[in-house]
Design a protein around this motif. Structure first.
Motif, short mmCIF file in Angstrom:
data_model
loop_
_atom_site.label_atom_id
_atom_site.label_comp_id
_atom_site.label_asym_id
_atom_site.label_seq_id
_atom_site.Cartn_x
_atom_site.Cartn_y
_atom_site.Cartn_z
N ASP A 69 0.85 -1.19 0.00
CA ASP A 69 0.00 0.00 0.00
C ASP A 69 0.89 1.25 0.00
N LEU A 70 0.88 1.95 -1.12
CA LEU A 70 1.71 3.15 -1.26
C LEU A 70 0.88 4.42 -1.15
N SER A 71 -0.34 4.32 -0.59
CA SER A 71 -1.20 5.49 -0.49
C SER A 71 -0.79 6.41 0.67
N ASP A 72 -0.09 5.88 1.64
CA ASP A 72 0.33 6.68 2.80
C ASP A 72 1.78 6.34 3.11
N ILE A 73 2.68 7.00 2.41
CA ILE A 73 4.09 6.63 2.53
C ILE A 73 4.94 7.82 2.93
N ARG A 74 6.12 7.49 3.42
CA ARG A 74 7.14 8.48 3.74
C ARG A 74 8.34 8.24 2.84
N TYR A 75 9.24 9.21 2.83
CA TYR A 75 10.46 9.08 2.04
C TYR A 75 11.66 9.34 2.96
N CYS A 76 12.67 8.50 2.84
CA CYS A 76 13.84 8.63 3.71
C CYS A 76 14.98 9.30 2.95
N THR A 77 15.97 9.73 3.71
CA THR A 77 17.13 10.37 3.10
C THR A 77 18.00 9.36 2.37
N LYS A 78 18.82 9.86 1.48
CA LYS A 78 19.76 9.01 0.77
C LYS A 78 20.76 8.40 1.75
N GLU A 79 21.11 9.17 2.79
CA GLU A 79 22.06 8.68 3.79
C GLU A 79 21.51 7.48 4.55
N LEU A 80 20.21 7.54 4.92
CA LEU A 80 19.60 6.40 5.61
C LEU A 80 19.59 5.18 4.70
N ASP A 81 19.23 5.39 3.44
CA ASP A 81 19.18 4.28 2.49
C ASP A 81 20.55 3.64 2.33
N GLU A 82 21.59 4.45 2.25
CA GLU A 82 22.94 3.91 2.09
C GLU A 82 23.40 3.21 3.37
N ARG A 83 23.02 3.77 4.52
CA ARG A 83 23.39 3.18 5.80
C ARG A 83 22.74 1.81 5.98
N ASN A 84 21.56 1.62 5.39
CA ASN A 84 20.83 0.36 5.52
C ASN A 84 20.68 -0.32 4.16
N SER A 85 21.77 -0.43 3.45
CA SER A 85 21.73 -1.06 2.12
C SER A 85 21.26 -2.51 2.20
N ARG A 86 21.48 -3.15 3.35
CA ARG A 86 21.05 -4.54 3.53
C ARG A 86 19.54 -4.69 3.40
N SER A 87 18.77 -3.64 3.77
CA SER A 87 17.31 -3.73 3.73
C SER A 87 16.72 -2.96 2.55
N ARG A 88 17.59 -2.61 1.61
CA ARG A 88 17.11 -1.91 0.41
C ARG A 88 16.18 -2.85 -0.37
N ILE A 89 15.04 -2.32 -0.78
CA ILE A 89 14.01 -3.13 -1.42
C ILE A 89 14.33 -3.35 -2.89
N GLU A 90 14.15 -4.61 -3.33
CA GLU A 90 14.32 -4.94 -4.73
C GLU A 90 13.12 -5.76 -5.20
N LYS A 91 12.80 -5.64 -6.46
CA LYS A 91 11.70 -6.41 -7.02
C LYS A 91 11.96 -7.91 -6.82
N GLY A 92 10.94 -8.62 -6.34
CA GLY A 92 11.09 -10.05 -6.07
C GLY A 92 11.36 -10.37 -4.61
N ASN A 93 11.72 -9.35 -3.81
CA ASN A 93 11.82 -9.55 -2.35
C ASN A 93 10.44 -9.83 -1.77
#
Length: 482
Positions: A69-93
């Motif tokens: 459900d993408l109707s109520d979403i937030r957006y994180c900083t690039k730094e947070l995404d890089e810091r948590n690359s292990r949980s970065r979402i990919e198609k098929g996850n």
């Protein structure tokens, strides 16, 4: 059984008969998730958010039954995404909600840049089993029994990553798994068609109201001359009001006199008088077909607020604000006693449910009598003149910018969002001709039909997996679920 009881639990809840029976059936031909994939979770600290990053930041409420459900979403900083690359979402996850509402799962079936917080487990690098089978199993009866059994915590249920890794996934033939994938993908396709139709109805409404390309003004507004830097000196309040008989405009500032502000609305805060709210109201009032207020169009009934102490595991479903979207009502996990609450108000056919607290301004038209009870944060609206105003149309208008900006004006500046019934009754509604209302209503009804067909396909996929576990793949296919 002891092999999986790594926490050495001896409580009776853990050894309930239905849990043992499900475990024994799954153990015939299953593997632990830890043997099939990697499992991780997201950010554990306070999130660093950035609305302009375009990096979607998901939490447990975004993970539904094989739907993201993408109707109520937030957006994180690039730094947070890089810091948590292990949980970065990919198609098929595969995503699994593990805190709060535990056990909802979905394949990541779209390509987008995103990450998660700690309330979501990400199952990735899946080998030997189809991701669509994994998510469908986790949403099924046998998946829910596993997550219910393993979760801990009373106030806020949760699964830790070690528990997620212990979940059992049955191994089926490639042919059967592909059928599950096709069924779920068909459900997603119908859902997308549903959204397109609803969007078309929204666009038609905005075109009729000359709001399709509406860009609200960002001019600041002040409720009195003194707020804008003008001193009334020793004059009386009435003298000041008379002296400012017109609206004074300066670059970036709008100044209103008291008779046009507090005298008509009982509001002195500057946010209420931002020009963008006047602009949207003027557009609605200028509509050639005329307009009316919600209070004149509908009867308004209030529901109850029993409190969490009355929640039960079975009984009458209790619908809260979090369970309502403009597309429908999600399945709730809260129930109330039929003996104690059976006489509470229930939504009838063509009732419009409207949220007034928290996530406010969501409207949904009920298509038939429902055996549910709604929270006190949800109003029941019943149209007085159903010949000239269709409930689907009224819901569409309420969900549109035409009313959402009126709600924003009424509740702006509040820490806890609360839309008072008195304010709601004053909301202005454009009165489009009945033929156009019917055109919009038909689009919305078709949209909702496609959505229900999508939901049924997801149910079919779950039932096929359940039957395959109980009686074999051939039986599941014979029954026509796939």
């Amino acid at each position: 059984m002891n092999d999986d009881n790594y926490s050495f639990r001896f409580d009776a809840e853990y050894f309930k008969k239905e849990y043992i029976e499900a475990y024994n059936k799954l153990m015939r031909n299953s593997k632990h998730i830890s043997n099939l994939a990697k499992v991780t979770d997201g950010e554990h600290g306070s999130p660093d958010l950035d609305i302009n990053s375009n990096i979607v930041y998901l939490s447990s409420h975004n993970v539904k039954d094989n739907i993201i459900d993408l109707s109520d979403i937030r957006y994180c900083t690039k730094e947070l995404d890089e810091r948590n690359s292990r949980s970065r979402i990919e198609k098929g996850n595969v995503l699994l909600s593990i805190v709060g509402t535990v056990g909802n799962s979905s394949v990541v079936y779209k390509s987008f840049t995103g990450n998660t917080d700690r309330n979501v487990a990400t199952i990735k690098e899946i080998n030997g089993v189809n991701p669509y089978l994994v998510s469908t199993l986790l949403n099924s009866h046998y998946g829910k029994l596993q997550t219910e059994r393993l979760q801990t915590g009373n106030v806020q249920p949760l699964l830790n990553l070690l528990q997620v890794k212990q979940l059992l996934i049955p191994i089926f033939s490639d042919t059967f798994q592909q059928k599950i994938e096709q069924c779920v993908k068909s459900a997603h396709a119908k859902l997308e068609q549903s959204k397109v139709l609803y969007t078309q109805a929204e666009e038609l409404l905005l075109e009729e109201l000359n709001l399709k390309d509406f860009e609200p003004s960002n001019v600041a507004c002040f409720g009195s001359a003194q707020q804008a830097g003008h001193s009334p000196s020793n004059r009386s309040l009435n003298d000041t009001t008379r002296s400012l008989s017109v609206v004074e405009m300066k670059p970036g500032i709008a100044i209103k006199n008291l008779s046009e502000s507090f005298g008509s609305s009982d509001r002195l805060d500057a946010e209420y008088y931002q020009p963008k709210y006047e602009e949207i109201e003027k557009r609605v009032k200028d509509y050639s077909g005329g307009w009316d207020t919600v209070g004149n169009i509908v009867h308004v009934d209030k529901s109850i607020e029993p409190g969490s102490a009355h929640y039960e595991s079975e009984g009458i479903p209790f619908v809260r604000v979090a369970d309502i979207t403009k597309y429908g009502i999600d399945k709730t996990d809260k129930y109330l006693s039929r003996i104690e609450f059976n006489n509470a108000i229930k939504p009838g056919k063509d009732t419009i449910l409207l949220t007034k607290d928290g996530t406010l301004g969501i409207a949904y038209t009920v298509k038939g009598n429902m055996d549910v009870i709604t929270s006190g944060a949800i109003l029941h609206l019943k149209i007085r003149d159903e010949i000239n105003i269709l409930p689907e149309y009224l819901s569409l208008v309420i969900n549109s910018i035409a009313v959402q900006m009126q709600a924003e004006r009424d509740t702006g500046g509040s820490i806890i969002q609360h839309w008072r019934p008195g304010q709601i009754k004053k909301i202005i509604i454009p009165l489009l001709p009945l033929p156009i209302q019917k055109q919009m209503a038909q689009m919305i009804e078709k949209s909702f039909t496609l959505r229900k067909e999508s939901e049924q396909l997801l149910e079919n996929a779950k039932r096929a997996v359940e039957l395959a576990i109980e009686q074999g793949e051939d039986k599941a296919v014979e029954q026509g679920f796939l």
